[in-house]
Design an enzyme around this catalytic site. Sequence first.
Site, PDB file in Angstrom:
ATOM      1  N   ARG A  43       5.364  17.409 -18.681  1.00 16.25           N
ATOM      2  CA  ARG A  43       6.912  17.694 -18.710  1.00 16.25           C
ATOM      3  C   ARG A  43       7.315  17.175 -17.615  1.00 16.25           C
ATOM      4  NH1 ARG A  43       9.082  21.892 -15.537  1.00 16.25           N
ATOM      5  NH2 ARG A  43      11.417  22.522 -16.279  1.00 16.25           N
ATOM      6  N   ALA A  44       8.718  16.614 -17.956  1.00 18.85           N
ATOM      7  CA  ALA A  44       9.278  15.690 -17.034  1.00 18.85           C
ATOM      8  C   ALA A  44       9.710  16.417 -15.623  1.00 18.85           C
ATOM      9  CB  ALA A  44      10.551  14.837 -17.610  1.00 18.85           C
ATOM     10  N   TYR A  64       0.779  -1.108  -0.023  1.00 22.65           N
ATOM     11  CA  TYR A  64      -0.176   0.100  -0.196  1.00 22.65           C
ATOM     12  C   TYR A  64       0.755   1.296   0.074  1.00 22.65           C
ATOM     13  CZ  TYR A  64      -3.754  -3.344   0.902  1.00 22.65           C
ATOM     14  OH  TYR A  64      -4.532  -4.509   0.644  1.00 22.65           O
ATOM     15  N   GLY A  65       2.029   1.443  -0.521  1.00 24.57           N
ATOM     16  CA  GLY A  65       2.683   2.550  -0.896  1.00 24.57           C
ATOM     17  C   GLY A  65       1.887   3.432  -1.779  1.00 24.57           C
ATOM     18  N   TRP A  66       2.337   4.671  -2.078  1.00 24.43           N
ATOM     19  CA  TRP A  66       1.730   5.726  -2.665  1.00 24.43           C
ATOM     20  C   TRP A  66       1.271   5.280  -4.163  1.00 24.43           C
ATOM     21  CZ3 TRP A  66      -0.816   9.253  -0.907  1.00 24.43           C
ATOM     22  CH2 TRP A  66      -0.816   9.768   0.610  1.00 24.43           C
ATOM     23  N   GLU A 114       0.017  18.459 -11.078  1.00 26.57           N
ATOM     24  CA  GLU A 114       1.125  19.137 -10.564  1.00 26.57           C
ATOM     25  C   GLU A 114       1.921  20.202 -11.071  1.00 26.57           C
ATOM     26  OE1 GLU A 114       2.944  15.087  -7.859  1.00 26.57           O
ATOM     27  OE2 GLU A 114       3.935  15.659  -9.604  1.00 26.57           O
ATOM     28  N   GLU A 154       0.992  18.191 -16.149  1.00 30.02           N
ATOM     29  CA  GLU A 154       1.615  18.379 -15.319  1.00 30.02           C
ATOM     30  C   GLU A 154       2.870  19.309 -15.568  1.00 30.02           C
ATOM     31  OE1 GLU A 154       1.431  15.059 -11.898  1.00 30.02           O
ATOM     32  OE2 GLU A 154       1.993  14.288 -13.718  1.00 30.02           O
ATOM     33  N   HIS A 155       3.492  20.116 -14.604  1.00 33.57           N
ATOM     34  CA  HIS A 155       4.738  20.791 -14.463  1.00 33.57           C
ATOM     35  C   HIS A 155       5.014  21.613 -15.603  1.00 33.57           C
ATOM     36  CE1 HIS A 155       5.500  16.249 -12.952  1.00 33.57           C
ATOM     37  NE2 HIS A 155       4.789  17.149 -11.930  1.00 33.57           N
ATOM     38  N   TYR A 183       7.886  21.360 -10.370  1.00 33.42           N
ATOM     39  CA  TYR A 183       8.738  21.160  -9.314  1.00 33.42           C
ATOM     40  C   TYR A 183       9.810  22.136  -9.299  1.00 33.42           C
ATOM     41  CZ  TYR A 183       6.876  16.368  -8.467  1.00 33.42           C
ATOM     42  OH  TYR A 183       5.989  15.228  -8.292  1.00 33.42           O
TER      43      TYR A 183
END
Length: 846
Positions: free
Chosen positions: A688-689, A437-439, A743, A721-722, A746
């Site tokens: 976008r990585a 049950y990890g993310w 997201e 994302e990103h 970062y």
Amino acid sequence: MRLRSLGAALAVTAALTALPLTTTPAAAAETPLSQGKSATASSTENAGTPAADAVDGSTATRWSSAASDNQWLQVDLGTSASVTQVVLNWEAAYGKDYKVQISNDGSTWTDLRSVTGGDGGIDTLDVSGQGRYVRMLGVHRATTWGYSLWEFQVYGTADGTQTGCGTANAAQGRPASASSTENAGTPASAAFDGSTTTRWSSQPADPQWLQVDLGSVQTVCKVDLTWEAAYGKDFQIQASADGQSWTTLRSVTGATGGTASYDVSGSGRYVRIYGTARGTGYGYSLWEVAVHTTGTGVPPVQGGGDLGPNVIVVDPSTPNLQQKFDQVFAQQESAQFGSGRYQFLLKPGTYNGINAQLGFYTSVSGLGLNPDDTQINGDITVDAGWFNGNATQNFWRSAENLAITPSNGTDRWAVAQAAPFRRIHVKGGLNLAPNGYGWASGGYIADSKIDGTVGPYSQQQWYTRDSSVGGWTNGVWNMTFTGVQGAPATNFDSGPYTTLDTTPVSREKPFLYLDGSAYKVFVPAKRTNARGVSWPANAGTSIPLDRFYVVKPGATAATINQALAQGLNLLFTPGVYHLDRTIEVNRADTVVLGLGLATLVPDNGVDAMHVADVDGVRLAGFLIDAGPVNSDTLLRIGTPGATADHSANPTTMQDVFIRIGGAGPGLATNSVVVNSNNTVIDHTWIWRADHGSGVGWETNRADYGLRVNGNDVLATGLFVEHFNKYDVYWSGERGRTIFFQNEKAYDAPNAAAITHDGIVGYAAYKVADTVTTHEAWGLGSYCNYTADPSIVQAHGFQVPVKPGIKMHDLLVISLGGMGQYAHVVNDTGAPTSGTSTVPSKVVQFP
């Protein structure tokens, strides 16, 4: 251009300023190279003004475009030619400023002539150039209507190795069909069997037609007709690249039957005799139809064939089947940015004791028409052992069109983004979390039936569409359902669920299947207000594999575009394809389908793919990976300014994924731009990585993820994302989004780098200030500003405050306190704070 205004109205490129225009073509006695050839356009005003009507030799028919600038009409001459003159016969809606261009491949264009200040009428342009494709590219219209041409005529000398008109009958023994037959003893095939003692005959009515499939696009130079006593008085000889859009090569009136030969000029894969008036009270009856062709030195691209080296076709008796799955998994389990691509195709039957573990770029699909045709007593498994039990990077894999009876009662599908689970019947439960049950950060289910309970457990978010579930146990942040029987009720104010009873518009992804021993692609029909699975009813159409160019590793963009120009669809087999020019999808209803996450890489800054503003294109099952030289737009759907209504037959983009960086440096200003109205985006991850190779604020710069300019566009399952600026920027009217996951980037170096218009941070989802109507459900944006955790993003969502703007169930989350949000949408919603990863929500805005 009218002669009276020649001096004042004409401005051309500097090299051609002194060239005169004349009012009639110097080669007026010639047949234009363009006449009867395959023509396409950026758009059409309506079904009565197709591109083909501008090259049919008739000034009573015309092409007209949608009412916007930047429209084009192009003709495929069938072979390279030395072009010396182009004549444009404008209808009242003419081009004020336009270019005439030439191309060898239909992708890279050279200007032959630029015209500004035109005033309509007949423009006769002397030019000089070499190429196979010629087009008029409109820059500015002279009226509020579109562009409209009675005729577009290209003159010159065709190149290639002309062999004259062949004596062989290219139609003999080829597949034939007809509008009707008189009886079982007079089938369509009898007119192409080489015998004058058998015949086709129709019902006694007008109109009627008889057609033959030559197997590939060919240049047709003569057609011989041998009539029985029931002959056609008035008829047309027509050709088509796809069996749907027809060009008239010859119109015949007042014929008297018997045997007649007709010289024609045109190209197509299909040839038909279209009767409009019978010579007798009976139907039409032909002993034989012979079609003669000529060689041009440019061989056609052939459709069909084998599926290439990276497709593994198996049946229940295949030896060492488990070993085959295990070998591919061992190679692909952790190959996140590798070049391996694989597709398993399982023939209908029952497979016992199988555990197909799927790694990166691996797909497994059943080859039945229905999921229950392919039964697995075992498992299709995705877990996260390779990443220490963390499933947040289990990207790029898929399962489709089969039934699973899990070995322990519950199948495990612990995936992240870009991992669709489509058209699956799970005869048990489904666990969406990894062992331990990890993310996990998925995910997408569509057109599937899960008899037992679905347990997302540690999944952060999930979207499920047009399915049925026996139950749903929990959720973390954002679980959205549309058209799902058994879905939990909406509880977003206190929980994770957003549930809509039906999906407004949906159309399932095309898929490959076996009809007996023949491969076909099934293209499902559009559904409105759908609820539950689409099968086993299976409304839609089947396309045989020989109508597809089966693209294999090593294929060039030029060959791909040639195949498209011939009217073929595309089936990309697993592999990585470098493109030195843009793939141009110009024909309505074209299917572009990938297997095994086939990957397109644009080189030298070209765009990867452009889709014309036409009806019903299906894009499905492939990945576009940006190259190291900046592309303006990786995927463009519809031409800029497109206005046509596609509501009856929209273009769909399904399981099409975009990546910028990660596998190496990648650059693209825009990832996906949607200009066509009514487009349906059904499951995409535009990324976008944030990790891998070639990652950095400028190293893999990509300003925009998705830009929507078209009206009435629907997105279901949108993951973006990103991006350096806006992840989604929506300018079209009446847009709708159901489920959005995001997201923020970062690696924003500091607040100053993302401050604009006095606002810190670009919204994840921005609706343009000019928009009056927009609605969205189940949207989440997360920040993880690892480069500068002190950044406080103003909001996750920015929309105009107007009566037609309705936003439902929005949330923002700070991941572990790495940056924060001041608000959810505009200046509404509580700020996030601390490190506890608790969402801030707005249930309704405004």
